[in-house]
Design a protein around this motif. Structure first.
Motif, PDB file in Angstrom:
ATOM      1  N   UNK A 278       2.405  -5.133   5.780  1.00  0.00           N
ATOM      2  CA  UNK A 278       2.491  -3.835   5.114  1.00  0.00           C
ATOM      3  C   UNK A 278       1.236  -3.619   4.277  1.00  0.00           C
ATOM      4  N   UNK A 279       0.797  -2.382   4.197  1.00  0.00           N
ATOM      5  CA  UNK A 279      -0.355  -2.038   3.364  1.00  0.00           C
ATOM      6  C   UNK A 279       0.055  -2.037   1.892  1.00  0.00           C
ATOM      7  N   UNK A 280      -0.939  -2.258   1.057  1.00  0.00           N
ATOM      8  CA  UNK A 280      -0.786  -2.178  -0.393  1.00  0.00           C
ATOM      9  C   UNK A 280      -1.763  -1.122  -0.907  1.00  0.00           C
ATOM     10  N   UNK A 281      -1.557  -0.664  -2.112  1.00  0.00           N
ATOM     11  CA  UNK A 281      -2.463   0.342  -2.659  1.00  0.00           C
ATOM     12  C   UNK A 281      -3.902  -0.181  -2.682  1.00  0.00           C
ATOM     13  N   UNK A 282      -4.077  -1.468  -2.868  1.00  0.00           N
ATOM     14  CA  UNK A 282      -5.430  -2.041  -2.903  1.00  0.00           C
ATOM     15  C   UNK A 282      -6.113  -2.000  -1.536  1.00  0.00           C
ATOM     16  N   UNK A 283      -5.380  -1.664  -0.472  1.00  0.00           N
ATOM     17  CA  UNK A 283      -5.957  -1.570   0.877  1.00  0.00           C
ATOM     18  C   UNK A 283      -6.594  -0.213   1.163  1.00  0.00           C
ATOM     19  N   UNK A 284      -6.389   0.767   0.311  1.00  0.00           N
ATOM     20  CA  UNK A 284      -6.884   2.116   0.604  1.00  0.00           C
ATOM     21  C   UNK A 284      -8.402   2.148   0.816  1.00  0.00           C
ATOM     22  N   UNK A 285      -9.216   1.506  -0.004  1.00  0.00           N
ATOM     23  CA  UNK A 285     -10.659   1.516   0.287  1.00  0.00           C
ATOM     24  C   UNK A 285     -10.986   0.904   1.660  1.00  0.00           C
ATOM     25  N   UNK A 286     -10.268  -0.135   2.047  1.00  0.00           N
ATOM     26  CA  UNK A 286     -10.481  -0.754   3.359  1.00  0.00           C
ATOM     27  C   UNK A 286     -10.068   0.203   4.473  1.00  0.00           C
ATOM     28  N   UNK A 287      -8.940   0.879   4.310  1.00  0.00           N
ATOM     29  CA  UNK A 287      -8.505   1.857   5.311  1.00  0.00           C
ATOM     30  C   UNK A 287      -9.582   2.923   5.470  1.00  0.00           C
TER      31      UNK A 287
END
Length: 170
Positions: free
Chosen positions: A11-20
């Motif tokens: 599952x994605x986390x909020x900290x993954x948004x820059x990576x996305x």
């Protein structure tokens, strides 16, 4: 969490948004995917999955968006160019399909230029009417641009030129 060919999907986390955003940006620049504002990505974090290598390096992302009681859309599927052809997209699709089944969905939609990739995963070009008239009019109320693309509304035609509407029955 799913593991396929050394790729783990979580599952994605909020900290993954820059990576996305990093994964998606080249596809946005090449007009393969629509760009999304950061706030929209944060709102959609629960829809996203992240594919990682064994050492935890993110190499792909994808989202499952519920469109109707039996229908979901696979969207924002992106793989790091260095990892294309290594099972990342397959692992993401496999997990998103599991998520769809767990939610009670029986059909998945995608709007894509990658027709052969999705065909290998059981998707077929969609016919004109994927939902009946009554549901179509209910879906018109959605402010989501992906729903507008699904409904093939004239205001989003420039976004969908050349894309293929595909559907898979689970």
């Amino acid at each position: 969490m799913t593991t396929t060919t050394g790729i783990t999907v979580r599952r994605a986390r909020t900290s993954d948004i820059p990576t996305i955003q990093e994964l998606v940006e080249p596809l946005v620049q090449n007009r393969v995917l629509l760009g999304k504002d950061r706030v929209v990505l944060y709102e959609a974090v629960p829809e996203f999955r992240i594919a990682e290598t064994a050492d935890g390096t993110p190499v792909g992302c994808g989202a499952l968006h519920v469109m109707w009681e039996d229908l979901g859309e696979i969207r924002t599927l992106a793989t790091d160019p260095a990892h294309r052809g290594k099972g990342v997209g397959h692992a993401l699709i496999e997990q998103l399909e599991q998520d769809a089944r767990a939610l009670g969905l029986s059909r998945l939609f995608c709007l894509t230029f990658e027709v052969e990739f999705f065909r290998r995963h059981g998707f077929e070009p969609a016919g004109e009417s994927v939902v009946d008239r009554e549901i179509y009019y209910e879906m018109l109320r959605s402010p989501d641009e992906g729903i507008a693309e699904f409904l093939d509304l004239s205001r989003v035609k420039p976004n969908t030129l050349g894309n293929t509407r595909m559907l898979k029955v689970l």
